[in-house]
Scaffold this active site. Structure first.
Site, PDB file in Angstrom:
ATOM      1  N   MET A 182      -6.406   1.112  -1.800  1.00  0.00           N
ATOM      2  CA  MET A 182      -6.949  -0.254  -1.752  1.00  0.00           C
ATOM      3  C   MET A 182      -8.468  -0.263  -1.576  1.00  0.00           C
ATOM      4  O   MET A 182      -9.058  -1.320  -1.383  1.00  0.00           O
ATOM      5  CB  MET A 182      -6.325  -1.010  -0.568  1.00  0.00           C
ATOM      6  CG  MET A 182      -4.821  -1.121  -0.617  1.00  0.00           C
ATOM      7  SD  MET A 182      -4.336  -2.635  -1.441  1.00  0.00           S
ATOM      8  CE  MET A 182      -2.575  -2.399  -1.609  1.00  0.00           C
ATOM      9  N   HIS A 216      -5.233  15.530   2.216  1.00  0.00           N
ATOM     10  CA  HIS A 216      -4.824  14.539   3.213  1.00  0.00           C
ATOM     11  C   HIS A 216      -4.385  15.226   4.504  1.00  0.00           C
ATOM     12  O   HIS A 216      -4.094  16.418   4.508  1.00  0.00           O
ATOM     13  CB  HIS A 216      -3.656  13.688   2.690  1.00  0.00           C
ATOM     14  CG  HIS A 216      -4.083  12.637   1.715  1.00  0.00           C
ATOM     15  ND1 HIS A 216      -4.152  12.893   0.364  1.00  0.00           N
ATOM     16  CD2 HIS A 216      -4.480  11.351   1.885  1.00  0.00           C
ATOM     17  CE1 HIS A 216      -4.564  11.790  -0.262  1.00  0.00           C
ATOM     18  NE2 HIS A 216      -4.774  10.845   0.636  1.00  0.00           N
ATOM     19  N   GLY A 268       0.822  -1.209   0.000  1.00  0.00           N
ATOM     20  CA  GLY A 268       0.000   0.000   0.000  1.00  0.00           C
ATOM     21  C   GLY A 268       0.852   1.254   0.000  1.00  0.00           C
ATOM     22  O   GLY A 268       0.341   2.363  -0.214  1.00  0.00           O
ATOM     23  N   LYS A 311       1.112  13.459   6.054  1.00  0.00           N
ATOM     24  CA  LYS A 311       1.445  12.764   4.799  1.00  0.00           C
ATOM     25  C   LYS A 311       2.723  13.330   4.192  1.00  0.00           C
ATOM     26  O   LYS A 311       2.884  14.550   4.104  1.00  0.00           O
ATOM     27  CB  LYS A 311       0.279  12.872   3.805  1.00  0.00           C
ATOM     28  CG  LYS A 311       0.520  12.058   2.543  1.00  0.00           C
ATOM     29  CD  LYS A 311      -0.759  11.737   1.806  1.00  0.00           C
ATOM     30  CE  LYS A 311      -0.524  10.924   0.554  1.00  0.00           C
ATOM     31  NZ  LYS A 311       0.020   9.589   0.824  1.00  0.00           N
TER      32      LYS A 311
HETATM   33  N1  LIG Z   1      -2.688   2.173  -0.696  1.00  0.00           N
HETATM   34  C1  LIG Z   1      -3.556   2.626   0.214  1.00  0.00           C
HETATM   35  O1  LIG Z   1      -4.765   2.299   0.196  1.00  0.00           O
HETATM   36  C2  LIG Z   1      -3.061   3.493   1.305  1.00  0.00           C
HETATM   37  C3  LIG Z   1      -1.740   3.817   1.346  1.00  0.00           C
HETATM   38  N2  LIG Z   1      -1.224   4.508   2.395  1.00  0.00           N
HETATM   39  C4  LIG Z   1       0.224   4.682   2.392  1.00  0.00           C
HETATM   40  O2  LIG Z   1       0.779   3.835   3.397  1.00  0.00           O
HETATM   41  C5  LIG Z   1       1.999   4.396   3.876  1.00  0.00           C
HETATM   42  C6  LIG Z   1       1.961   4.488   5.397  1.00  0.00           C
HETATM   43  O3  LIG Z   1       0.977   5.412   5.791  1.00  0.00           O
HETATM   44  P1  LIG Z   1       0.680   5.688   7.333  1.00  0.00           P
HETATM   45  O4  LIG Z   1       0.333   4.418   8.024  1.00  0.00           O
HETATM   46  O5  LIG Z   1      -0.265   6.816   7.364  1.00  0.00           O
HETATM   47  O6  LIG Z   1       2.118   6.177   7.808  1.00  0.00           O
HETATM   48  P2  LIG Z   1       2.785   6.126   9.265  1.00  0.00           P
HETATM   49  O7  LIG Z   1       3.913   7.078   9.228  1.00  0.00           O
HETATM   50  O8  LIG Z   1       1.734   6.260  10.315  1.00  0.00           O
HETATM   51  O9  LIG Z   1       3.350   4.629   9.374  1.00  0.00           O
HETATM   52  C7  LIG Z   1       4.436   4.167   8.627  1.00  0.00           C
HETATM   53  C8  LIG Z   1       5.036   2.960   9.330  1.00  0.00           C
HETATM   54  O10 LIG Z   1       6.097   2.452   8.534  1.00  0.00           O
HETATM   55  C9  LIG Z   1       7.279   2.384   9.315  1.00  0.00           C
HETATM   56  N3  LIG Z   1       8.460   2.662   8.504  1.00  0.00           N
HETATM   57  C10 LIG Z   1       8.724   3.789   7.812  1.00  0.00           C
HETATM   58  N4  LIG Z   1       9.933   3.708   7.225  1.00  0.00           N
HETATM   59  C11 LIG Z   1      10.438   2.508   7.581  1.00  0.00           C
HETATM   60  C12 LIG Z   1      11.660   1.850   7.307  1.00  0.00           C
HETATM   61  N5  LIG Z   1      12.604   2.426   6.516  1.00  0.00           N
HETATM   62  N6  LIG Z   1      11.853   0.619   7.830  1.00  0.00           N
HETATM   63  C13 LIG Z   1      10.889   0.045   8.587  1.00  0.00           C
HETATM   64  N7  LIG Z   1       9.726   0.631   8.893  1.00  0.00           N
HETATM   65  C14 LIG Z   1       9.503   1.844   8.393  1.00  0.00           C
HETATM   66  C15 LIG Z   1       7.111   3.460  10.367  1.00  0.00           C
HETATM   67  O11 LIG Z   1       7.962   3.195  11.454  1.00  0.00           O
HETATM   68  P3  LIG Z   1       8.611   4.437  12.278  1.00  0.00           P
HETATM   69  O12 LIG Z   1       7.469   5.018  13.045  1.00  0.00           O
HETATM   70  O13 LIG Z   1       9.658   3.788  13.099  1.00  0.00           O
HETATM   71  O14 LIG Z   1       9.153   5.385  11.234  1.00  0.00           O
HETATM   72  C16 LIG Z   1       5.633   3.310  10.692  1.00  0.00           C
HETATM   73  O15 LIG Z   1       5.404   2.244  11.591  1.00  0.00           O
HETATM   74  C17 LIG Z   1       2.146   5.750   3.166  1.00  0.00           C
HETATM   75  O16 LIG Z   1       2.954   5.573   2.018  1.00  0.00           O
HETATM   76  C18 LIG Z   1       0.710   6.074   2.738  1.00  0.00           C
HETATM   77  O17 LIG Z   1       0.610   6.934   1.650  1.00  0.00           O
HETATM   78  C19 LIG Z   1      -1.992   4.938   3.429  1.00  0.00           C
HETATM   79  C20 LIG Z   1      -3.333   4.666   3.437  1.00  0.00           C
HETATM   80  C21 LIG Z   1      -3.980   3.936   2.358  1.00  0.00           C
HETATM   81  O1  LIG Z   2      -1.205   8.676   3.293  1.00  0.00           O
HETATM   82  C1  LIG Z   2      -2.432   8.444   3.393  1.00  0.00           C
HETATM   83  O2  LIG Z   2      -3.062   8.625   4.434  1.00  0.00           O
HETATM   84  C2  LIG Z   2      -3.133   7.900   2.215  1.00  0.00           C
HETATM   85  N1  LIG Z   2      -2.394   7.551   1.201  1.00  0.00           N
HETATM   86  C3  LIG Z   2      -2.856   6.980  -0.008  1.00  0.00           C
HETATM   87  C4  LIG Z   2      -2.508   7.880  -1.161  1.00  0.00           C
HETATM   88  O3  LIG Z   2      -1.371   8.374  -1.215  1.00  0.00           O
HETATM   89  O4  LIG Z   2      -3.346   8.075  -2.039  1.00  0.00           O
HETATM   90  C5  LIG Z   2      -4.287   6.528   0.042  1.00  0.00           C
HETATM   91  C6  LIG Z   2      -5.193   7.337   0.907  1.00  0.00           C
HETATM   92  O5  LIG Z   2      -5.627   8.460   0.212  1.00  0.00           O
HETATM   93  C7  LIG Z   2      -4.582   7.688   2.258  1.00  0.00           C
END
Ligand SMILES: NC(=O)C1=CN([C@@H]2O[C@H](COP(=O)(O)OP(=O)(O)OC[C@H]3O[C@@H](n4cnc5c(N)ncnc54)[C@H](OP(=O)(O)O)[C@@H]3O)[C@@H](O)[C@H]2O)C=CC1
Ligand SMILES: O=C(O)C1=N[C@H](C(=O)O)C[C@H](O)C1
Length: 272
Positions: free
Chosen positions: A128, A158, A101, A162
């Protein structure tokens, strides 16, 4: 009776990591078998249920991804581009489905997933949710039906945390619009307006990114003509929609061969 597919969540403490863990634990179709955080993170060594503020669930957060992946059928990964590339190698070694994702990956980084996809299925999508994937289909259709006299702008909003722009979803929608028009997005994309930009170029697809507060994710595809506008809109109000889609992808991938897939495949929406 065979066991339910075991799933590992990377970035366990993140916004999506925690949502995924909740959704998998609530599911009667999958089991949570692992939770990954990076070395030195305060969650490592703790039960993930307790780390999330609830009761123990028997899964200890680890910083040893390969060991965890080897015991799983799927890895769900919403982290960051460099981390995702490492997880792709390890998931391939473990022959586990890798659901990605993570957004903000460059074309070069995406190309680096190919070797891993030769060993196990990878399902990757910038969004997703069912709603956004349907919206990409609608966007393609509307773009194909309208001529260049309708200017296309993708406007996304967002939360303040982000780190990437345009969002992965905005890029999916832009790609769909470009496909509908029969052009390559890279040739018509307009991402950075600032200062004396000159008038809008006919045929361009513009991107606008808003960041603020706790906005989960909002996307408009604007078709602006003379005297009328069409707006296709998706509003996410709960991250559970992304987590449910990712779990669906992990289960869908169980009987698929190596290769790269997206949510259009998972949802059975592919037409060509
Ligand atoms: N495709 C989809 O439907 C969606 C995609 N996303 C995407 O998902 C991703 C995460 O979003 P979100 O949960 O909001 O972000 P967060 O920052 O809340 O979480 C990211 C997680 O990844 C970990 N992480 C980051 N870098 C590393 C690394 N180099 N090695 C290991 N762990 C790592 C972080 O750990 P630490 O805290 O230690 O840095 C943290 O636990 C983004 O790219 C976002 O755009 C989000 C929602 C929906
Ligand atoms: O970072 C987020 O939160 C999200 N990231 C995805 C994106 O980059 O489009 C999906 C969703 O909009 C939430």
């Amino acid at each position: 009776m065979s066991e339910l597919p075991g799933i590992v969540v990377t970035g366990a403490s993140g916004r999506m990591g925690q949502m995924l863990i909740r959704i998998i634990r609530e599911s009667d179709r999958a089991r949570l078998v692992g939770a990954i955080e990076r070395s030195g993170h305060e969650w490592v060594g703790q039960d993930v249920g307790r780390a999330m503020g609830g009761a123990d669930c028997g899964v200890i957060v680890t910083d040893e991804p390969l060991e965890a992946f080897a015991k799983a059928q799927a890895v769900i990964d919403f982290t960051a581009p460099e981390a995702t590339l490492e997880f792709a190698k390890l998931a391939a070694q473990a022959r586990a489905v890798h659901v990605i994702g993570t957004t903000g990956m460059s074309d070069e980084q995406i190309a680096k997933l190919e070797p891993a996809a030769r060993h196990a299925p990878i399902v990757r999508a910038g969004n997703m949710s069912l709603g956004v994937n349907l919206l990409t289909q609608l966007t393609r259709q509307v773009a194909a039906a309208l001529g260049e006299e309708f200017d296309i702008e993708v406007i996304e909003a967002h939360h303040r945390h982000k780190v990437d722009a345009p969002s992965g979803t905005a890029l999916m929608l832009g790609e769909a619009a470009a496909e509908g028009r029969g052009v390559a997005l890279e040739d018509v994309s307009d991402r950075g307006r600032d200062g004396i930009t000159g008038a809008r170029k006919p045929g361009d697809i513009g991107f606008v990114a808003v960041r603020g507060g706790d906005i989960v994710g909002e996307h408009d595809v604007l078709f602006a003509g003379e005297g009328e506008r069409i707006i296709l809109r998706h509003v996410a109000t709960d991250r559970a929609i992304f987590a449910r889609g990712a779990l669906r992808a992990a289960l869908w991938g169980q009987d698929k061969g190596p290769g790269q897939y997206d949510m259009i495949d998972v949802l059975g929406l592919r037409r060509d």
